[in-house]
Write a protein that holds these residues in place. Structure first.
Motif, mmCIF file in Angstrom:
data_model
loop_
_atom_site.group_PDB
_atom_site.id
_atom_site.type_symbol
_atom_site.label_atom_id
_atom_site.label_comp_id
_atom_site.label_asym_id
_atom_site.label_seq_id
_atom_site.Cartn_x
_atom_site.Cartn_y
_atom_site.Cartn_z
ATOM 1 N N ALA A 190 0.828 -1.211 0.000
ATOM 2 C CA ALA A 190 0.000 0.000 0.000
ATOM 3 C C ALA A 190 0.863 1.262 0.000
ATOM 4 N N ALA A 191 1.947 1.249 0.770
ATOM 5 C CA ALA A 191 2.802 2.435 0.866
ATOM 6 C C ALA A 191 3.581 2.686 -0.423
ATOM 7 N N SER A 192 4.027 1.619 -1.088
ATOM 8 C CA SER A 192 4.835 1.775 -2.299
ATOM 9 C C SER A 192 3.981 1.890 -3.551
ATOM 10 N N GLY A 193 2.723 1.465 -3.446
ATOM 11 C CA GLY A 193 1.850 1.491 -4.614
ATOM 12 C C GLY A 193 2.228 0.475 -5.669
ATOM 13 N N GLY A 194 2.956 -0.555 -5.278
ATOM 14 C CA GLY A 194 3.396 -1.557 -6.240
ATOM 15 C C GLY A 194 3.555 -2.907 -5.587
ATOM 16 N N PRO A 195 4.274 -3.819 -6.231
ATOM 17 C CA PRO A 195 4.412 -5.183 -5.711
ATOM 18 C C PRO A 195 5.311 -5.238 -4.488
ATOM 19 N N TYR A 196 5.205 -6.332 -3.740
ATOM 20 C CA TYR A 196 6.032 -6.517 -2.559
ATOM 21 C C TYR A 196 7.482 -6.762 -2.946
ATOM 22 N N PHE A 197 7.710 -7.540 -3.998
ATOM 23 C CA PHE A 197 9.061 -7.870 -4.448
ATOM 24 C C PHE A 197 9.536 -6.898 -5.515
ATOM 25 N N ARG A 198 10.762 -6.441 -5.361
ATOM 26 C CA ARG A 198 11.398 -5.577 -6.357
ATOM 27 C C ARG A 198 12.871 -5.936 -6.437
ATOM 28 N N GLY A 199 13.514 -5.487 -7.505
ATOM 29 C CA GLY A 199 14.940 -5.690 -7.657
ATOM 30 C C GLY A 199 15.292 -7.029 -8.282
ATOM 31 N N SER A 200 16.542 -7.145 -8.709
ATOM 32 C CA SER A 200 16.998 -8.382 -9.330
ATOM 33 C C SER A 200 17.158 -9.510 -8.318
ATOM 34 N N SER A 201 17.344 -9.177 -7.055
ATOM 35 C CA SER A 201 17.371 -10.163 -5.971
ATOM 36 C C SER A 201 16.248 -9.819 -4.999
ATOM 37 N N PRO A 202 15.067 -10.376 -5.225
ATOM 38 C CA PRO A 202 13.906 -9.978 -4.426
ATOM 39 C C PRO A 202 14.051 -10.251 -2.946
ATOM 40 N N ASP A 203 14.862 -11.252 -2.571
ATOM 41 C CA ASP A 203 15.045 -11.521 -1.145
ATOM 42 C C ASP A 203 15.840 -10.417 -0.472
ATOM 43 N N PHE A 205 15.888 -7.102 -1.417
ATOM 44 C CA PHE A 205 15.028 -5.920 -1.302
ATOM 45 C C PHE A 205 14.018 -6.071 -0.167
ATOM 46 N N THR A 206 13.322 -7.196 -0.122
ATOM 47 C CA THR A 206 12.264 -7.354 0.880
ATOM 48 C C THR A 206 12.814 -7.438 2.301
ATOM 49 N N SER A 207 14.055 -7.944 2.460
ATOM 50 C CA SER A 207 14.619 -8.015 3.802
ATOM 51 C C SER A 207 14.839 -6.631 4.392
ATOM 52 N N LEU A 285 18.506 -0.927 -0.329
ATOM 53 C CA LEU A 285 18.249 -0.118 0.860
ATOM 54 C C LEU A 285 17.757 1.268 0.474
ATOM 55 N N GLN A 286 18.429 1.897 -0.473
ATOM 56 C CA GLN A 286 18.039 3.234 -0.910
ATOM 57 C C GLN A 286 16.703 3.214 -1.652
ATOM 58 N N CYS A 287 16.502 2.202 -2.472
ATOM 59 C CA CYS A 287 15.251 2.089 -3.230
ATOM 60 C C CYS A 287 14.064 1.881 -2.295
ATOM 61 N N ALA A 288 14.217 1.001 -1.313
ATOM 62 C CA ALA A 288 13.130 0.742 -0.373
ATOM 63 C C ALA A 288 12.798 1.983 0.447
ATOM 64 N N TYR A 294 10.818 6.496 3.873
ATOM 65 C CA TYR A 294 11.520 6.329 5.153
ATOM 66 C C TYR A 294 12.733 7.263 5.199
ATOM 67 N N PRO A 295 12.872 8.070 6.252
ATOM 68 C CA PRO A 295 13.991 9.027 6.341
ATOM 69 C C PRO A 295 15.283 8.323 6.734
ATOM 70 N N LEU A 296 16.016 7.847 5.768
ATOM 71 C CA LEU A 296 17.221 7.068 6.020
ATOM 72 C C LEU A 296 18.462 7.889 5.685
ATOM 73 N N LYS A 297 19.399 7.962 6.612
ATOM 74 C CA LYS A 297 20.648 8.683 6.387
ATOM 75 C C LYS A 297 21.789 7.685 6.247
ATOM 76 N N ILE A 298 22.352 7.608 5.047
ATOM 77 C CA ILE A 298 23.406 6.652 4.748
ATOM 78 C C ILE A 298 24.771 7.200 5.161
#
Length: 427
Positions: A190-203, A205-207, A285-288, A294-298
């Motif tokens: 709901a928050a992303s407006g898209g599928p749960y899995f993304r990226g070439s390694s879906p595990d 991204f979702t982690s 991490l940045q994509c998620a 999410y306010p993430l500071k790398i």
């Protein structure tokens, strides 16, 4: 008519072209699957004996799916997820296995604590390799399987990722060899407006995404629920070998994996051909964080050092390609070979000569102790992933646990007991 109870757990096994391994994964799942559990097997248009393997299991708990064309790994994961109905979802690979009492333990943890994220210790099983003659091997660290139950703060875990202070992406909220609640999945989508899995390694991204979505502590138990399998046909291992050796991927199964993922629209910034798992973790991490707001500071300095150490192992031209891609993640100041750069590392030496062929497998089971690790090798107990999962279950006595964490003395007894049982099991 009384309706069928809704499954508490949906166990998902995505598969493609690995019928030889899939049989053991399904067998292990059926042994472990007490109602109400569903087993969703999603065949990604395999051309081998995969359909026949799945059809050979006549069990109402199995939901058999097949795509009408070859999908990317991410698409097959999402396709399988869309057909689950359980309140909690768990993925394993087609060369992995479930411990006989694993799902019972997981259901007990869910009933007691109602978590969004459940994690456990995943031991590694090495499938027999006909090319080298290596026997099936199960590696167990008893000190990691002491039965302790911990509650982790997801915000603190996420902060560790932001600072590049983590062991691997498995430290996150895994749905692959981990369990995620249906409500967390719905909230993330709901928050992303898209599928749960993304990226070439879906595990991967979702982690990381799960840590940004949950408002409940992560539940982690120091016991095995599933067993990770490593087979000669693992894509991740193949990509790493090619990057380190400098060999071409042309004509390999890994090249086909790259081509299929390249057409998938739900990707992060890095191309699927990038073999650096560290770079992929930062990219996810940045994509998620962007998708979830999410306010993430790398910590760019810490991440630069970690990425430099990773890609410094690669041969050319992969090494230079990854260096250029790293600038897209960390900015134009990233230079691998700049002596003044904080990210500079020595150039990796040329690859070592190929190791000598593995010794002939033992006629029967053998037990080796390497440091504090037990290695079961050869024989019936490690013939395939299902057999190894049964061996591990008996070693830790998973059928006797009630998911209550032992005290300090109990943990010591657990470790000593595993060493003693290992010797007894091989008599």
């Amino acid at each position: 008519m009384i309706p069928e109870p809704r499954p508490v757990i949906s166990l998902v096994i995505p598969t493609r072209e690995r019928a030889h391994y899939l049989d053991a994964a399904i067998r292990s799942a059926l042994v472990a699957a007490d109602a109400p559990v569903e087993i969703v097997v999603s065949d990604n248009a395999s051309s081998d004996d995969t359909p026949a393997v799945i059809a050979g299991f006549d069990d109402p708990r199995i939901v058999a799916l097949r795509t009408d064309r070859r999908l990317s790994m991410r698409e097959n994961f999402q396709f399988a997820l869309s057909h689950t109905t359980g309140d909690h979802v768990l993925f394993i690979g087609d060369d992995d296995a479930v411990l006989p009492n694993g799902l019972r333990l997981l259901a007990d943890l869910i009933a007691r604590h109602d978590p969004d994220i459940v994690k456990w210790r995943v031991m590694t099983y090495l499938w027999p390799d006909p090319r080298t003659g290596a026997a099936g091997t199960l590696r167990v660290r008893p000190q990691a399987l002491d039965g302790r139950l911990k509650r982790l703060d997801p915000a603190a875990v996420l902060d560790g990722f932001a600072r590049a202070r983590f062991r691997s992406y498995h430290d996150g909220g895994m749905i692959y060899h981990g369990c995620i609640s249906r409500r967390l999945i719905a909230r993330a989508e709901a928050a992303s407006g898209g599928p749960y899995f993304r990226g070439s390694s879906p595990d991967v991204f979702t982690s990381l995404q799960a840590l940004m979505v949950t408002d409940r502590p992560i539940l982690r138990i120091n016991l095995p629920i599933t067993l990770g399998g490593s087979s000669p046909r693992s894509n991740g291992a193949a990509g790493q070998k090619l990057a380190v050796s400098g060999a071409s991927a042309e004509g390999t199964e890994f090249a086909r994996f790259i081509a299929e993922t390249g057409t998938d629209p739900y990707q992060c910034r890095l191309p699927v051909s990038c073999p650096s798992l560290t770079m992929m973790t930062l990219d996810c991490l940045q994509c998620a964080a962007e998708l979830q707001g999410y306010p993430l500071k790398i910590d760019a300095t810490a991440w630069s050092a970690r990425i430099a150490a990773d890609i410094g192992r690669f041969a050319e031209p992969t090494r230079s390609t990854c260096e250029a891609l790293a600038r897209a993640l960390l900015g134009p100041d990233f230079h691998l070979d700049d002596p003044a750069s904080e990210s500079a590392v020595p150039v990796a030496p040329s690859p070592a000569p190929a190791p000598a062929p593995a010794p002939a497998p033992p006629d029967g089971p053998a037990l080796r102790r390497v440091s504090t690790t037990l290695h079961f090798e050869g024989g019936r107990m490690t013939a395939d992933a299902a057999a190894a999962a049964d061996t591990l279950d008996g070693l830790v006595r998973l059928g006797r646990t009630d998911a209550r964490p032992p005290g300090a003395l109990g943990r010591v007894r657990n470790v000593l007991g595993q060493h003693a049982r290992a010797r007894w099991m091989l008599r």
